[in-house]
Design a protein around this motif. Structure first.
Motif: not given
Length: 213
Positions: A108-109, A112, A182, A194, A197, A201
């Motif tokens: 996920a990080a 993003a 996104y 954030q 992200r 998750e």
């Protein structure tokens, strides 16, 4: 006696060529992001990069090739030729020994972070693919690579699952991590990266546990 001919190696020239390609890719990313597919020209990219249009064609190629290079550079965060899966952000996703939650968090990080730089360009590529055969071919190839990575990730998140369950999970990852998601949430609805992200998750974790093994 004739002198022995030596091979000519020019590391400086190669380094300069790589720097030129990187500069062109950065200029292309900026032009396409600002003006879209139809509004961007090779001449404008060349001017922004400080080179001639001929140099652009020689270093990268056609307008479609420039867009692909811009997407790859923006996603990766630099203009070198290291594969995306081998870069630190995405390589961490595939490290052995990670727990399921650690792998989801890393993915996920990385997603993003990549879309923070490149989501707009992915949408430009989708637009270009509707009218340009080269762009369509490159978009299809990129989609195939992405699906392959989704399947690889699914097998790591659900080891031991049958092929049917893994296929469903890979398709779910495909939908959740599409650039349009996104762009809709961050660019159109005003979410922070954030929040996206954290959303990703949660949704990935839910998808993994909702699919029968």
């Amino acid at each position: 006696m004739e002198p022995v001919k030596r091979g000519y190696h020019a590391p400086l020239r190669e380094r300069q060529a790589a720097q030129t390609r990187a500069r062109i890719a950065e200029a292309a990313a900026e032009e396409f992001s600002e003006h879209g597919w139809a509004g961007t020209t090779v001449a404008a990219i060349a001017a922004r990069a400080g080179v001639t249009p001929q140099a652009v064609y020689q270093a990268v190629g056609t307008k479609a090739a420039l867009l692909i290079r811009a997407v790859e550079t923006a996603v990766a965060g630099s203009g070198d030729d290291v594969m995306l899966a081998d870069r630190p952000s995405f390589a961490a996703v595939y490290e052995p020994g990670l727990s399921q939650k650690q792998r989801i968090r890393a993915y996920a990080a990385a997603t993003a972070d990549a879309y923070h730089r490149a989501a707009a360009l992915f949408l430009v590529l989708q637009d270009a693919a509707r009218s340009d055969p080269s762009a369509a071919e490159m978009a299809t190839a990129g989609a195939d690579r992405r699906l392959e990575e989704n399947r690889r990730l699914a097998s790591l998140l659900r080891p031991g699952s049958d092929e049917s369950a893994l296929a469903v999970l890979a398709d779910t990852i495909w939908v959740l991590t599409g650039p349009g998601v996104y762009a809709d949430l961050v660019h159109r609805r005003g979410w922070t990266a954030q929040r996206y992200r954290a959303f990703l998750e949660t949704m990935l974790d839910t998808a993994i546990h909702s699919i029968d093994a």
